[in-house]
Design an enzyme around this catalytic site. Structure first.
Site, mmCIF file in Angstrom:
data_model
loop_
_atom_site.group_PDB
_atom_site.id
_atom_site.type_symbol
_atom_site.label_atom_id
_atom_site.label_comp_id
_atom_site.label_asym_id
_atom_site.label_seq_id
_atom_site.Cartn_x
_atom_site.Cartn_y
_atom_site.Cartn_z
ATOM 1 N N HIS A 81 36.973 62.248 52.719
ATOM 2 C CA HIS A 81 37.271 61.014 53.233
ATOM 3 C C HIS A 81 37.488 59.962 52.343
ATOM 4 C CE1 HIS A 81 36.492 57.982 57.594
ATOM 5 N NE2 HIS A 81 37.402 57.501 56.222
ATOM 6 N N ARG B 59 51.202 53.111 71.289
ATOM 7 C CA ARG B 59 50.366 52.991 72.393
ATOM 8 C C ARG B 59 51.476 52.073 73.176
ATOM 9 N NH1 ARG B 59 44.378 50.623 71.208
ATOM 10 N NH2 ARG B 59 45.797 50.081 69.415
ATOM 11 N N ILE C 96 44.804 61.703 58.557
ATOM 12 C CA ILE C 96 44.309 60.743 57.726
ATOM 13 C C ILE C 96 44.043 58.968 58.425
ATOM 14 C CG2 ILE C 96 45.703 60.954 55.608
ATOM 15 C CD1 ILE C 96 47.543 58.974 56.439
ATOM 16 N N ARG D 210 41.008 59.435 61.789
ATOM 17 C CA ARG D 210 39.657 59.964 62.128
ATOM 18 C C ARG D 210 39.102 61.221 62.494
ATOM 19 N NH1 ARG D 210 39.040 56.127 59.829
ATOM 20 N NH2 ARG D 210 38.017 54.074 60.187
ATOM 21 N N PHE E 268 51.616 54.778 64.909
ATOM 22 C CA PHE E 268 52.612 54.794 63.905
ATOM 23 C C PHE E 268 52.627 52.729 63.765
ATOM 24 C CE2 PHE E 268 56.482 53.041 62.062
ATOM 25 C CZ PHE E 268 57.312 53.810 61.739
ATOM 26 N N GLY E 269 52.114 52.172 62.556
ATOM 27 C CA GLY E 269 51.449 50.544 63.116
ATOM 28 C C GLY E 269 52.254 50.948 60.919
ATOM 29 N N GLU F 138 30.738 64.501 59.704
ATOM 30 C CA GLU F 138 31.297 64.053 58.054
ATOM 31 C C GLU F 138 29.797 64.456 57.607
ATOM 32 O OE1 GLU F 138 33.496 61.170 57.786
ATOM 33 O OE2 GLU F 138 35.861 61.715 58.160
#
Length: 355
Positions: free
Chosen positions: A297, A189, A247, A249, A166-167, A278
């Site tokens: 992507h 974190r 969404i 990595r 959550f950024g 990928e």
């Protein structure tokens, strides 16, 4: 950082993973003319090679890295002219920041520019899953309208969305979800985010988030600590019938465990814009699953994404070329290193040769 009078002898290399020799790009117009207008030379690297051969960066002061090229001591120890790596986007897991700092190389990215496009990409996948959009699209194309009774949509109002990582992107996504009547919880974190309380978002531990969420959205950065963060034990903690959206990595998720959770029905569906590997192997079972929505992507590749990301990356290059500190520096301690100071002195000598 002293201000130079002009970006003399400043050359930018554009990585060939997403750009063509004429400067056009799979992302659209990169705005390279802004470099030309400032008297800054640029060229696209001859081939896509990772890591970039040091010989290809001879006489290059900055790299506009369009994808996830590696930058570590293999390259940096042999590129004495390099001053800047400007990432087109936010992720930088392939860049060794400590090695860049030791080599006197500034690293920048463009987090603000991807905030809204990536958040809307997450919302797009969540809505597609909740409405069984992929299955209904196939029913319509095959004139199988009788099958629609088996694909009732899942509710949104009153459901809980857990955002892992959550950024800034997570906060932007929360702004889109709360008006839909969804409860949003988050995990990061630090356990802190200045926007969380204003949005009514509780930051909780990962286990609690997995246990409470009807939809889990992954926005976390990839680090050694987050690789395969969502593994078999994490899926077991999720509600039966929950959905996963990634969404962030591909390596955040154990792909084998994801297949098992989807195959068993414990996970109702997944929306994936990123994968490991990928691209996926052509025979991967995930590609044939009706309850999985996929994008290569690129779901956030919108016109405003390209406009804003390129503007941020180009601005960083111009700032360094003109002796200014750019925005969104990932290793600000580099400015205090002797290696960086030596590179600036060499440039000043070129700009203002001794009489």
């Amino acid at each position: 950082m002293s201000e130079d009078t002009a970006p003399a002898s400043f050359t930018v290399a554009v990585t060939a993973d997403a750009a063509r020799q004429d400067g056009s790009s799979i992302h659209g117009d990169l705005g390279l003319h802004r470099l030309t207008d400032k008297g800054i030379q640029w060229r696209v690297l001859p081939t896509y090679t990772d890591p970039i051969p040091p010989a290809d960066l001879a006489g290059v002061q900055a790299v506009l890295s369009l994808g996830h090229i590696s930058f570590d001591s293999r390259t940096l120890d042999h590129t004495p002219d390099l001053q800047l790596v400007a990432r087109f986007g936010a992720g930088y897991e392939t860049i060794d920041l400590d090695a860049c700092t030791r080599a006197g190389v500034v690293v920048t990215n463009t987090p603000d520019a991807i905030r809204k496009p990536l958040a809307t990409a997450g919302l797009t996948l969540l809505l597609a899953l909740s409405h069984k959009l992929l299955a209904k699209d196939r029913l319509t194309r095959t004139a199988n309208w009788e099958g629609r009774e088996h694909y009732r949509g899942a509710p949104l109002s009153g459901q809980t969305v857990g955002i892992v990582g959550f950024g800034s992107v997570g906060a932007e996504l929360a702004k889109l979800l709360v008006p839909l009547g969804m409860e949003v919880i988050g995990n990061n974190r630090s356990g802190r985010n200045p926007e969380a309380s204003a949005l009514g978002v509780d930051l909780v531990g990962l286990d609690e988030l997995l246990e409470r969420s009807d939809y889990v959205v992954l926005c976390a950065a990839l680090t050694p600590a987050t690789e395969r963060l969502i593994d078999a034990s994490a899926f077991a903690k999720m509600k039966s019938g929950a959905y996963l959206v990634n969404i962030g990595r591909g390596k955040l998720v154990d792909t084998d465990a994801l297949r098992d959770a989807l195959r068993s029905g414990h996970l109702a569906g997944a929306g994936l814009d990123v994968f490991e590997p990928e691209p996926l192997n052509p025979d991967d079972e995930i590609l044939s699953m009706d309850n999985v929505v996929l994008s290569p992507h690129s779901l956030c590749w919108t016109e405003d994404f390209t406009r804003d990301v390129s503007a941020g990356a180009i601005a960083s290059i111009i700032a360094v070329a003109e002796g200014q500190r750019p925005s969104d520096v990932l290793n600000p301690e580099v400015f205090d290193t002797a290696a960086f100071a030596a590179k600036r002195r060499r440039k000043a000598a070129v700009v203002m040769p001794a009489s």
